[in-house]
Write an enzyme that holds these catalytic residues in place. Structure first.
Site, PDB file in Angstrom:
ATOM      1  CG  HIS A 125       2.069   2.443  -4.549  1.00 12.76           C
ATOM      2  ND1 HIS A 125       1.589   1.903  -5.714  1.00 12.76           N
ATOM      3  CD2 HIS A 125       2.659   1.433  -3.880  1.00 12.76           C
ATOM      4  CE1 HIS A 125       1.870   0.606  -5.742  1.00 12.76           C
ATOM      5  NE2 HIS A 125       2.518   0.292  -4.629  1.00 12.76           N
TER       6      HIS A 125
ATOM      7  CG  ASP B 204       1.094   4.978  -7.467  1.00 14.48           C
ATOM      8  OD1 ASP B 204       2.306   4.819  -7.666  1.00 14.48           O
ATOM      9  OD2 ASP B 204       0.339   4.075  -7.051  1.00 14.48           O
TER      10      ASP B 204
ATOM     11  CG  ASP C 241      -3.221  -6.436  -5.792  1.00 18.44           C
ATOM     12  OD1 ASP C 241      -4.279  -5.835  -5.526  1.00 18.44           O
ATOM     13  OD2 ASP C 241      -2.090  -5.925  -5.623  1.00 18.44           O
TER      14      ASP C 241
ATOM     15  CG  ASP D  68      -0.701  -5.025  -8.781  1.00 20.03           C
ATOM     16  OD1 ASP D  68      -0.197  -4.248  -9.604  1.00 20.03           O
ATOM     17  OD2 ASP D  68      -0.146  -5.318  -7.697  1.00 20.03           O
TER      18      ASP D  68
HETATM   19  C1  XUL Z   1       4.276  -5.474  -6.348  1.00 22.19           C
HETATM   20  C2  XUL Z   1       2.868  -5.271  -6.068  1.00 22.19           C
HETATM   21  C3  XUL Z   1       2.489  -3.927  -5.606  1.00 22.19           C
HETATM   22  C4  XUL Z   1       1.517  -3.939  -4.475  1.00 22.19           C
HETATM   23  C5  XUL Z   1       1.313  -2.597  -3.837  1.00 22.19           C
HETATM   24  O1  XUL Z   1       4.595  -6.747  -6.775  1.00 22.19           O
HETATM   25  O2  XUL Z   1       2.053  -6.135  -6.251  1.00 22.19           O
HETATM   26  O3  XUL Z   1       2.021  -3.211  -6.702  1.00 22.19           O
HETATM   27  O4  XUL Z   1       0.281  -4.408  -4.895  1.00 22.19           O
HETATM   28  O5  XUL Z   1       2.493  -2.035  -3.416  1.00 22.19           O
HETATM   29 CO    CO Z   2      -0.043  -6.197  -5.908  1.00 21.91          CO
END
Ligand code: XUL
Ligand code: CO
Length: 438
Positions: A99, A102, A294, A337
């Site tokens: 992000h 970050d 993710d 993630d």
């Molecule tokens: C939040 C999430 C985030 C997104 C990117 O639940 O998954 O980290 O992947 O903003």
């Molecule tokens: Co995510």
């Protein structure tokens, strides 16, 4: 156990190795189904969980420190970036995701924040070259700051919509510069808590317009990759407009964005929506909207997004089966993630957590390939639908029949017999292939 510093590189040692800092199943260069494992899996590191998160939870502060001995904000972020690329190198991870907030210190002063951001993009660009790493995707954090408390593109305040546009514009420019193949819009607060204060139609239309402008600006600056929505049903808002894959596909279609926008499917978001991970992947695939993953897992006994490293091989197997059916990753990849548990608070734990996640997906890939080669699942499904291969079924598929003909057919048909679904047998086939112990 060795210390973080002592581990130069995590290597594949095979399934009999007891070395905690070795891969047992992930062999990056090994070719499976004509493709190297590293290209099947396209592992990525998440900057927010790995480089910034320090173990804070709702009831307690940090359990680790990632300032790397610095006090000056820019120096801290430079050291974080050094650590990030060294870590990817040790783990043989080729991609990363971030992000905007970050990677650089953001303050209330926008000009100062973007000076910091631009400085860090220069810094990261050099590290990317030095370590030969690639950006999978970036995203603007349009949910953390107080100004986004009522949403970003769906905020009731047009100034917040404009601020969101600025943040996405800057992040997209960075994404293009760093060669990102995707750009993610996770709509943290794009939803609402109560209809008593909400104009749903205006919010949805504004979100649609925001996505159209994102696409138009991205294409105008040479972004050729995929824009991604990341479905999530709740957290932080009660009703998220990007609830699940089906809701997102419908939204993308309604606002004329099919082809440009695809999906980034997160395992823990799927289960929060009351779906399985593979259901969400399959829904994306059948809508031609599958792109990226993710990877993480939730805890079935906890009702929130725990973002744990994925270690459940049954889940990774069924997920990789879907990824293979979708033709594999193209612009997308497999971003962890995921964060280490609050009590796993050492640098060694970061390595161990990634190794666990990477090996679990490597195993998932291996079992998924064996299931395809075994053929029993695919054959069963094919046979189950064989009534659509000839006669009236074929006409249904080809769209050459109508209710009149179907009704006549059904009236004369005295023998309607639906075959067993054999679920338990199919589950046992997976166990046989997975645990093939000799
Ligand atoms: C939040 C999430 C985030 C997104 C990117 O639940 O998954 O980290 O992947 O903003
Ligand atoms: Co995510």
């Amino acid at each position: 156990m060795k210390t973080y510093k002592e581990i130069k590189r995590v290597e594949y040692e095979g399934k009999d190795s007891k070395n905690p800092f070795a891969f047992k199943y992930y062999n990056p260069e090994e070719v499976i189904l004509g493709k190297k494992m590293k290209d099947h899996l396209k592992f990525a590191m998440s900057y927010w969980h790995t480089i910034d998160y320090c173990g804070v939870d709702m009831f307690g502060g940090p359990t680790e420190n990632k300032d790397f001995g610095e006090t000056d904000p820019i120096k801290i972020y430079e050291k974080k970036a050094d650590f990030a690329f060294e870590l990817m190198d040790k783990l043989q991870i080729e991609y990363y995701c971030f992000h905007d907030v970050d990677i650089a210190p953001f303050t209330d002063d926008l000009e100062e924040s973007y000076k910091n951001f631009d400085h860090m993009i220069d810094y990261i660009e050099k590290l990317q070259k030095k370590y030969n790493k690639k950006l999978l995707w970036s995203t603007a954090n349009n949910f953390g700051d107080k100004k986004f408390m009522a949403g970003a593109a769906t905020s009731p305040n047009a100034d917040v919509f404009a601020l969101s546009a600025l943040k996405v514009k800057k992040c997209l420019e960075a994404d293009v510069r760093l060669g990102g193949t995707c750009y993610v819009l996770w709509g943290g607060r794009e939803g609402y808590d109560t209809l008593l204060n909400t104009n749903m139609k205006l919010e949805l239309d504004n979100l649609g317009k925001f996505m159209q402008m994102t696409r138009d600006y991205g294409r105008s600056i040479g972004f050729n990759g995929d824009f991604l929505l990341e479905p999530k049903p709740k957290e932080p808002t009660k009703h998220q407009y990007d609830f699940d894959s089906a809701t997102c596909c419908n939204f993308i279609r309604t606002y004329g964005l099919m082809g440009d926008f695809k999906l980034n499917i997160e395992a823990n978001h799927a289960t929060l929506a009351g779906h399985t991970f593979e259901h969400e992947l399959c829904t994306a695939r059948v809508n031609d909207a599958f792109c990226s993953v993710d990877a993480n897992q939730g805890d079935p006994l906890l009702g929130w997004d725990t973002d744990q490293f994925p270690t459940n091989v049954y889940d990774t197997t069924l997920a990789m089966l879907e990824v293979l059916r979708a033709g594999g990753f193209k612009n997308g990849g497999l971003n962890f993630d995921a964060k280490t548990r609050r009590q796993s608070n050492t640098l060694e734990d970061i390595l161990l957590a990634y190794i666990a996640g990477m090996d679990s997906f490597a195993l998932g890939l291996r079992v998924a390939v064996k299931l395809i080669e075994d053929g029993r699942l695919d054959e069963f499904v094919k046979n189950r639908y064989k009534s659509y291969e000839s006669g009236i079924g074929k006409k249904i598929v080809e769209g050459t029949t109508d209710f009149k003909e179907l009704a006549d057919y059904a009236m004369k048909n005295k023998n309607v017999h639906v075959e067993s679904g054999r679920q338990e047998y199919l589950e046992s086939v997976i166990n046989e292939v997975m645990f093939n112990l000799k």
